[in-house]
Design a protein around this motif. Sequence first.
Motif, PDB file in Angstrom:
ATOM      1  N   ILE A   9       0.395  69.591  14.113  1.00 44.41           N
ATOM      2  CA  ILE A   9       1.594  68.792  13.928  1.00 44.41           C
ATOM      3  C   ILE A   9       1.231  67.418  13.367  1.00 44.41           C
ATOM      4  N   TYR A  12       1.758  63.957  15.830  1.00 51.55           N
ATOM      5  CA  TYR A  12       1.429  64.612  17.105  1.00 51.55           C
ATOM      6  C   TYR A  12       1.814  63.790  18.333  1.00 51.55           C
ATOM      7  N   ILE A  16       9.055  64.308  19.737  1.00 52.56           N
ATOM      8  CA  ILE A  16       9.253  65.752  19.567  1.00 52.56           C
ATOM      9  C   ILE A  16       7.957  66.498  19.850  1.00 52.56           C
ATOM     10  N   SER A  17       6.881  66.071  19.230  1.00 51.53           N
ATOM     11  CA  SER A  17       5.607  66.779  19.357  1.00 51.53           C
ATOM     12  C   SER A  17       5.087  66.784  20.783  1.00 51.53           C
ATOM     13  N   VAL A 143       3.205  71.599  10.862  1.00 52.17           N
ATOM     14  CA  VAL A 143       4.588  71.183  11.075  1.00 52.17           C
ATOM     15  C   VAL A 143       4.676  69.671  10.906  1.00 52.17           C
ATOM     16  N   ASN A 144       5.682  69.214  10.182  1.00 53.06           N
ATOM     17  CA  ASN A 144       5.885  67.791   9.962  1.00 53.06           C
ATOM     18  C   ASN A 144       6.857  67.239  10.999  1.00 53.06           C
ATOM     19  N   CYS A 145       6.346  66.409  11.899  1.00 56.89           N
ATOM     20  CA  CYS A 145       7.190  65.699  12.868  1.00 56.89           C
ATOM     21  C   CYS A 145       6.948  64.200  12.764  1.00 56.89           C
ATOM     22  N   THR A 148      10.764  59.478  10.143  1.00 55.27           N
ATOM     23  CA  THR A 148      11.589  59.750   8.974  1.00 55.27           C
ATOM     24  C   THR A 148      11.051  59.027   7.746  1.00 55.27           C
ATOM     25  N   SER A 178       4.126  63.134   4.062  1.00 57.38           N
ATOM     26  CA  SER A 178       4.465  64.520   4.379  1.00 57.38           C
ATOM     27  C   SER A 178       4.112  65.451   3.218  1.00 57.38           C
TER      28      SER A 178
END
Length: 184
Positions: A9, A12, A16-17, A143-145, A148, A178
Amino acid sequence: MGNKLGILIAGYGGAISSTVVAALDLMTRGLRPRLGMICETTEPSGITVGSKLGAPDLADIVISGWDVVPETIGEALVTHQVLTDTDIRDVSAATKGMRPILVPQKLTETTNGHYDFGSRIEKQRQDIRQFRAENQVDWVVVVNCMSTQPTPAWSANYESLEQFQTACAKGDPGVTPSMEYACA
């Protein structure tokens, strides 16, 4: 080929992560229910949708990732306060102690005064290969977390995969972090 999944991630240590990492730990150890998941079943046979589709069991998922902040998952859980204090307390010490693969906040200039984007992407690729080998996973999903980022403006550099990779390697100003992970 086995059925072990690695998830890396970007971002990380974010809310969210860290929540996903903690939830995986809690559900794998049976401390929280696996509600709404394909690895859950009400069938007496114990057969799940996931087992029929060949998806890995939660115990066969390994998570790590990159971040610019060096705090542990435990520290991130406390910082972001998404989970309850009880949930955070129940997360295993091993999971709480997990740290991200650190990413420098600033790019390094090469001797000619340009930033070396290509080596940063290659470092991400090396991280992926190392993670895969160390954890003996069959697949790796990135996964991109990350926080923004603005939607990148369209460029002719993105007409093909080859052009996109070249733009990333050369440090095209429109390439976002990203997009670098996608390139890696």
